[in-house]
Design a protein around this motif. Structure first.
Motif, PDB file in Angstrom:
ATOM      1  N   CYS A  73       0.835  -1.210   0.000  1.00  0.00           N
ATOM      2  CA  CYS A  73       0.000   0.000   0.000  1.00  0.00           C
ATOM      3  C   CYS A  73       0.872   1.264   0.000  1.00  0.00           C
ATOM      4  N   GLU A  74       1.973   1.217   0.735  1.00  0.00           N
ATOM      5  CA  GLU A  74       2.858   2.380   0.833  1.00  0.00           C
ATOM      6  C   GLU A  74       3.517   2.723  -0.492  1.00  0.00           C
ATOM      7  N   ILE A  75       3.968   1.713  -1.224  1.00  0.00           N
ATOM      8  CA  ILE A  75       4.755   1.996  -2.435  1.00  0.00           C
ATOM      9  C   ILE A  75       3.929   1.973  -3.718  1.00  0.00           C
ATOM     10  N   THR A  76       2.657   1.546  -3.626  1.00  0.00           N
ATOM     11  CA  THR A  76       1.807   1.533  -4.838  1.00  0.00           C
ATOM     12  C   THR A  76       0.631   2.487  -4.729  1.00  0.00           C
ATOM     13  N   GLY A  77       0.372   3.036  -3.515  1.00  0.00           N
ATOM     14  CA  GLY A  77      -0.796   3.893  -3.326  1.00  0.00           C
ATOM     15  C   GLY A  77      -2.080   3.107  -3.201  1.00  0.00           C
ATOM     16  N   GLY A  78      -1.973   1.791  -2.984  1.00  0.00           N
ATOM     17  CA  GLY A  78      -3.162   0.947  -2.912  1.00  0.00           C
ATOM     18  C   GLY A  78      -3.887   1.041  -1.589  1.00  0.00           C
ATOM     19  N   GLU A  79      -5.066   0.393  -1.552  1.00  0.00           N
ATOM     20  CA  GLU A  79      -5.897   0.360  -0.346  1.00  0.00           C
ATOM     21  C   GLU A  79      -6.352  -1.075  -0.113  1.00  0.00           C
ATOM     22  N   ILE A  80      -6.411  -1.476   1.146  1.00  0.00           N
ATOM     23  CA  ILE A  80      -6.875  -2.819   1.487  1.00  0.00           C
ATOM     24  C   ILE A  80      -8.390  -2.861   1.376  1.00  0.00           C
ATOM     25  N   ALA A  81      -8.880  -3.883   0.680  1.00  0.00           N
ATOM     26  CA  ALA A  81     -10.323  -4.042   0.487  1.00  0.00           C
ATOM     27  C   ALA A  81     -10.827  -5.168   1.382  1.00  0.00           C
ATOM     28  N   GLY A  82     -11.760  -4.845   2.275  1.00  0.00           N
ATOM     29  CA  GLY A  82     -12.365  -5.871   3.110  1.00  0.00           C
ATOM     30  C   GLY A  82     -11.411  -6.432   4.152  1.00  0.00           C
ATOM     31  N   LYS A  83     -11.785  -7.599   4.673  1.00  0.00           N
ATOM     32  CA  LYS A  83     -11.012  -8.233   5.738  1.00  0.00           C
ATOM     33  C   LYS A  83     -10.026  -9.263   5.183  1.00  0.00           C
ATOM     34  N   ILE A  84      -9.078  -9.606   6.039  1.00  0.00           N
ATOM     35  CA  ILE A  84      -8.156 -10.696   5.678  1.00  0.00           C
ATOM     36  C   ILE A  84      -8.950 -11.985   5.586  1.00  0.00           C
ATOM     37  N   GLN A  85      -8.796 -12.698   4.488  1.00  0.00           N
ATOM     38  CA  GLN A  85      -9.437 -14.003   4.315  1.00  0.00           C
ATOM     39  C   GLN A  85      -8.471 -15.074   4.805  1.00  0.00           C
ATOM     40  N   GLU A  86      -8.951 -15.962   5.686  1.00  0.00           N
ATOM     41  CA  GLU A  86      -8.040 -16.948   6.261  1.00  0.00           C
ATOM     42  C   GLU A  86      -8.700 -18.297   6.421  1.00  0.00           C
ATOM     43  N   PHE A  87      -7.932 -19.347   6.092  1.00  0.00           N
ATOM     44  CA  PHE A  87      -8.322 -20.736   6.364  1.00  0.00           C
ATOM     45  C   PHE A  87      -7.272 -21.316   7.301  1.00  0.00           C
ATOM     46  N   TYR A  88      -7.648 -21.602   8.513  1.00  0.00           N
ATOM     47  CA  TYR A  88      -6.725 -22.177   9.510  1.00  0.00           C
ATOM     48  C   TYR A  88      -7.584 -22.920  10.538  1.00  0.00           C
ATOM     49  N   PRO A  89      -8.170 -24.057  10.108  1.00  0.00           N
ATOM     50  CA  PRO A  89      -9.151 -24.737  10.969  1.00  0.00           C
ATOM     51  C   PRO A  89      -8.570 -25.288  12.258  1.00  0.00           C
ATOM     52  N   GLN A  90      -7.330 -25.715  12.233  1.00  0.00           N
ATOM     53  CA  GLN A  90      -6.723 -26.303  13.419  1.00  0.00           C
ATOM     54  C   GLN A  90      -5.294 -25.802  13.558  1.00  0.00           C
ATOM     55  N   LYS A  91      -5.014 -25.146  14.676  1.00  0.00           N
ATOM     56  CA  LYS A  91      -3.691 -24.588  14.875  1.00  0.00           C
ATOM     57  C   LYS A  91      -2.652 -25.697  14.959  1.00  0.00           C
ATOM     58  N   ILE A  92      -1.566 -25.494  14.253  1.00  0.00           N
ATOM     59  CA  ILE A  92      -0.481 -26.477  14.259  1.00  0.00           C
ATOM     60  C   ILE A  92       0.233 -26.409  15.599  1.00  0.00           C
ATOM     61  N   ALA A  93       0.411 -27.558  16.217  1.00  0.00           N
ATOM     62  CA  ALA A  93       1.028 -27.608  17.541  1.00  0.00           C
ATOM     63  C   ALA A  93       2.540 -27.528  17.440  1.00  0.00           C
ATOM     64  N   LYS A  94       3.141 -26.905  18.455  1.00  0.00           N
ATOM     65  CA  LYS A  94       4.596 -26.857  18.523  1.00  0.00           C
ATOM     66  C   LYS A  94       5.139 -28.210  18.973  1.00  0.00           C
ATOM     67  N   SER A  95       6.356 -28.529  18.556  1.00  0.00           N
ATOM     68  CA  SER A  95       7.034 -29.719  19.071  1.00  0.00           C
ATOM     69  C   SER A  95       7.416 -29.471  20.524  1.00  0.00           C
ATOM     70  N   VAL A  96       7.246 -30.503  21.346  1.00  0.00           N
ATOM     71  CA  VAL A  96       7.591 -30.406  22.764  1.00  0.00           C
ATOM     72  C   VAL A  96       8.685 -31.428  23.058  1.00  0.00           C
ATOM     73  N   VAL A  97       9.746 -30.983  23.724  1.00  0.00           N
ATOM     74  CA  VAL A  97      10.888 -31.846  24.014  1.00  0.00           C
ATOM     75  C   VAL A  97      11.165 -31.826  25.521  1.00  0.00           C
ATOM     76  N   SER A  98      11.349 -33.011  26.085  1.00  0.00           N
ATOM     77  CA  SER A  98      11.715 -33.120  27.498  1.00  0.00           C
ATOM     78  C   SER A  98      13.233 -33.118  27.634  1.00  0.00           C
ATOM     79  N   LEU A  99      13.726 -32.311  28.575  1.00  0.00           N
ATOM     80  CA  LEU A  99      15.168 -32.163  28.748  1.00  0.00           C
ATOM     81  C   LEU A  99      15.587 -32.606  30.140  1.00  0.00           C
ATOM     82  N   ASP A 100      16.722 -33.265  30.210  1.00  0.00           N
ATOM     83  CA  ASP A 100      17.344 -33.631  31.473  1.00  0.00           C
ATOM     84  C   ASP A 100      18.655 -32.846  31.564  1.00  0.00           C
ATOM     85  N   TYR A 101      18.771 -31.940  32.528  1.00  0.00           N
ATOM     86  CA  TYR A 101      19.933 -31.063  32.604  1.00  0.00           C
ATOM     87  C   TYR A 101      21.240 -31.860  32.728  1.00  0.00           C
ATOM     88  N   GLY A 102      21.219 -32.893  33.548  1.00  0.00           N
ATOM     89  CA  GLY A 102      22.434 -33.691  33.733  1.00  0.00           C
ATOM     90  C   GLY A 102      22.869 -34.380  32.460  1.00  0.00           C
TER      91      GLY A 102
END
Length: 819
Positions: free
Chosen positions: A394-423
């Motif tokens: 928008c800044e470099i073309t003079g454009g304008e955003i039309a409407g809302k962001i369209q999004e498909f994200y039915p299920q959030k991707i889970a982060k990997s979880v790792v168990s750590l032993d300090y020793g």
């Protein structure tokens, strides 16, 4: 991956030199392979300074030259002869001092020397714009503002731009480093841990606002291929040349600016490793974006003008009528941005890496987008990237955003979880660095501690570190920021002494290598990774048994080799194309195969499904030719067979104990398979023409492959015994026997050794005759027998008795007749 020092400073505030930054980046695992200095004007106008014209008067021997006295910040004034009509006392000018090298706007090189011009000494040159290479004006010298400081280098006075460019050798697992923010993230972690002053700042997207009107809707029909898909509609854009700062950023990393919209998407790609694609909204038939699998045989003309036939396994971005682009790989020609574009649909997505990799490989397309998508990008970054890109466009073309962001994200991707032993972590590190240091380092790298006990903790891995799944991976993260060089070499090392196995496999391999080297063979070493397409039409080494890489660097290195033969043919082809036609080669290396067991529910996850073995390969090739001074016979089948039998003999194998069958026809036009007790020991023969054609080899190639496990089992069974040298002489006798065609030398040898075990030392075949002098279906074998008695000298009667005994055995068992 190309990284700009100036671009990094957009996100980090620090006082590190470019050289120190390179050292830090390398120490954190992103190896800087090359550094380039880039300047707005080559040389940076080194030697050009600001000077003040104190005196100016006419040259006594010229009608247009002037003699000037210049203040350059030294006690004495500097005399320079100048021919510019506009030079005058009191001016601030740019002076090229003696020794300075300049490149004019026309490319002409000038080196300033102390000289005399019409008898007057001149110590440099007062410069015009074109002489400095910063403009085209040559009407007169360049006059600076009055506030210019005498002695200031021209580079500072003119604010010339310069940059340091790093070429980083990015490893396949470090896709997080394929952007400036990714590199800055590691640099920030290092500085924070080592108490180097640094500030981390990301561009703000707080100013993003959704617009009025209607956005182009989207529909995702293949959610497994596109777990997250977003779109922003931007109207009233004007396609034009990008602003200078954006062009400079892209040029710095080797990308050619195209237009402001495309350049903005490429900027975001290099900034934060998020590929984007902009569609011309007027080309979206039906006013709807559809993410789906392609129809089998569907056609799509891509941006390079090539019409491609799609597979049902390809993911496409389509409208309601047809496919518009290959998702995550390459844009379509029809829907691309043009000078007449006024409205765009901006795509921001996270695609399934496997889907993108297969499409990229299937169509032979390697793009900046597919490089990142197929290795796995940060799905959590999509919204930030969408807002950042939309605001920039928008800044470099003079454009304008039309409407809302369209999004498909039915299920959030889970982060990997790792168990750590300090020793355990500190044991792996090799040094006790303290759990607080471990936690601080993980925090700087974006890891989130979910829970903690006295012995360890559980951490969530940031989305952008797709390769971190185990505790040892986390240890590597800690170590690369802590610094491998900070782990001291211990004063003493604990080791256990193991008995060397007998025979020692390494010693046997060395003996094998020495044997073939002494026979004139050259050793080759090929990559264990090879091209999977080689195996598509092979039955002996079928494609379904190939071990495929999940994240290959290229389609040429996407498979672990099943055989050494194909790599050897690559070497032969390479040498022949360079006029090196006569070759005798060998290789000792590992091979790999995927052999799942029936009934295994997840065979690809079971390590027992993967097999690794060792082979020995031989190659002989050479064109047969004749010349008056030399005869070159090249290689042949029997030469290779001779080397094979010499090899077997070297390791005390009796070739007459081996069974023989035809070699695989998909590899060899003709050949033998050596077997021992039902197991394949080796294969050899003339390589088939169809296989040679794949490697563009037009001369015959004779190859063999020895199966190391079977060969080594034979070597292990071989026992070396020592005995006193015989005191009594050997006796040699010959027999010419007429036998049936179906009787082999191996049959006769077996009968002879069973008949006379005490004094028969060896039997050899030295002549075979077939012809009209003997009956049909018969042949004549001439055999030589070596007899020896270790206790006494053999008498003639002893020899006759043994030979009669052997002859009678041949007659009874094989119907042999003495000739």
């Amino acid at each position: 991956m190309t990284v700009s020092y100036n671009w990094l400073k957009d996100y980090l505030k620090f006082d590190l030199t470019p050289e120190k930054v390179a050292e830090i980046i390398t120490s954190t695992g992103l190896e800087v392979e090359h550094i380039d200095q880039v300047e707005q004007i080559p040389g940076g106008l080194e030697g050009v300074i600001v000077a003040e014209v104190v005196e100016c008067y006419d040259h006594p021997d010229s009608d247009h030259l002037h003699i000037t006295k210049l203040n350059v910040g030294e006690p004495e004034l500097l005399q320079v002869v100048c021919g510019a009509p506009n030079v005058a006392a009191g001016q601030k000018v740019l002076l090229a001092t003696v020794g300075t090298k300049l490149v004019t706007i026309n490319g002409e090189e000038i080196k300033l020397k102390k000289s005399k011009i019409r008898g007057e000494e001149s110590n440099g040159m007062i410069c015009a714009e074109d002489e400095l290479g910063i403009g085209t004006d040559h009407a007169g010298i360049m006059v600076l503002p009055d506030d210019a400081v005498v002695g200031t280098p021209a580079k500072i006075q003119l604010q010339l731009k310069s940059d340091t460019i790093y070429e980083i050798g990015l490893t396949p697992n470090r896709i997080d480093g394929a952007s400036h923010i990714g590199v800055a993230r590691d640099l920030y972690a290092y500085c924070k841990f080592n108490n180097i002053p640094v500030e981390w700042t990301l561009p703000s997207v707080d100013g993003f606002k959704e617009g009025n009107g209607e956005a182009i809707p989207l529909e995702v029909q293949s959610p497994l291929d596109a777990p997250r898909y977003m779109g922003i509609t931007i109207k009233n854009v004007k396609v034009d040349v990008s602003p200078e700062w954006l062009r400079d950023r892209l040029n710095a990393v080797g990308q050619h600016p195209i237009n402001n919209i495309v350049d903005a998407t490429n900027f975001i790609l290099n900034e934060m490793c998020q590929p984007l694609h902009a569609f011309d909204a007027s080309k979206i038939e039906g006013g709807k974006v559809v993410v789906r699998r392609a129809k089998e045989g569907e056609k799509l003309t891509t941006l390079d003008g090539v019409e491609r036939t799609l597979s049902s396994e390809d993911l496409v971005i389509a409208n309601t009528k047809e496919a518009m682009c290959l998702a995550g790989v390459f844009g379509g020609e029809k829907s691309g941005i043009s000078d007449s574009t006024t409205e765009i649909f901006l795509e921001i997505a996270y695609f399934n890496p496997v889907t993108i990799r297969k499409t990229s490989k299937r169509h032979g397309l390697k793009t900046d987008a597919s490089f990142r998508y197929e290795r796995g990008i940060d799905p959590d970054n999509c919204l930030y990237a969408a807002k950042r890109a939309a605001m920039l466009i928008c800044e470099i073309t003079g454009g304008e955003i039309a409407g809302k962001i369209q999004e498909f994200y039915p299920q959030k991707i889970a982060k990997s979880v790792v168990s750590l032993d300090y020793g355990r972590m500190q044991n792996l590190i090799g040094k006790s660095i303290g759990k607080e240091n471990i936690k601080n380092l993980l925090g700087y790298l974006g890891f989130e501690i979910l829970s903690e006990t006295a012995k360890g903790c559980e951490v969530a891995v940031p989305y952008y570190r797709v390769d971190v799944t185990r505790e040892c991976d986390v240890v590597e993260e800690v170590l690369r920021i802590y610094g491998y060089n900070n782990i001291e070499i211990p004063v003493s090392m604990k080791a256990s002494v193991n008995n060397t196995p007998h025979p020692d496999p390494e010693a046997v391999r060395s003996e094998v290598s020495n044997f073939f080297t002494h026979k004139g063979f050259l050793e080759i070493m090929n990559n264990s990774l090879t091209r999977g397409a080689y195996y598509d039409n092979l039955k002996t080494f079928p494609a379904e048994k190939c071990v495929k890489l999940l994240n290959p660097l290229s389609s040429d290195l996407d498979t672990m080799r099943q055989t050494l033969l194909l790599g050897g043919l690559e070497v032969i082809s390479y040498n022949i194309k360079r006029q090196n036609n006569e070759l005798k080669l060998y290789e000792i290396g590992n091979v790999y195969s995927y052999e799942p067991k029936e009934g295994d529910e997840l065979p690809s996850s079971n390590l027992k499904s993967y097999k690794e073995g060792q082979r020995i390969a031989l190659f002989i090739t050479g064109p047969a030719s004749k010349a008056w001074h030399n005869v070159i016979t090249g290689g042949d089948f029997f030469a290779l067979k001779g080397y094979m039998e010499l090899f077997f003999k070297r390791f005390n194998m009796n070739t007459y104990d081996l069974a023989y069958s035809a070699a695989p026809s998909d590899i060899f036009a003709e050949g033998l398979e050596y077997q021992l007790q039902g197991k394949t020991l080796a294969v050899m023969g003339t390589v088939s023409k169809s296989l040679l054609k794949q490697f563009d080899i037009k001369q015959p190639v004779f190859a063999a492959e020895i199966y190391w496990p079977v060969f080594f089992e034979i070597v292990k069974r071989d026992k070396v015994r020592f005995k006193e040298l015989p005191k009594y002489p050997e006796v040699s006798r010959d027999l010419a026997l007429l036998i049936d065609e179906n009787v082999s030398f191996a049959d006769l040898l077996k009968t002879a050794t069973q008949t006379e075990k005490g004094m028969l030392k060896s039997v050899s075949l030295f002549d075979v005759y077939r012809g009209d002098k003997i009956p049909a279906n018969k042949k004549q074998y001439a055999l030589n027998f070596i007899l020896q008695n270790l206790e006494q000298t053999l008498t003639d009667s002893d020899v006759e008795r043994i030979m009669n005994k052997l002859l009678k055995a041949f007659e009874n068992k094989h119907g042999a007749q003495l000739r």
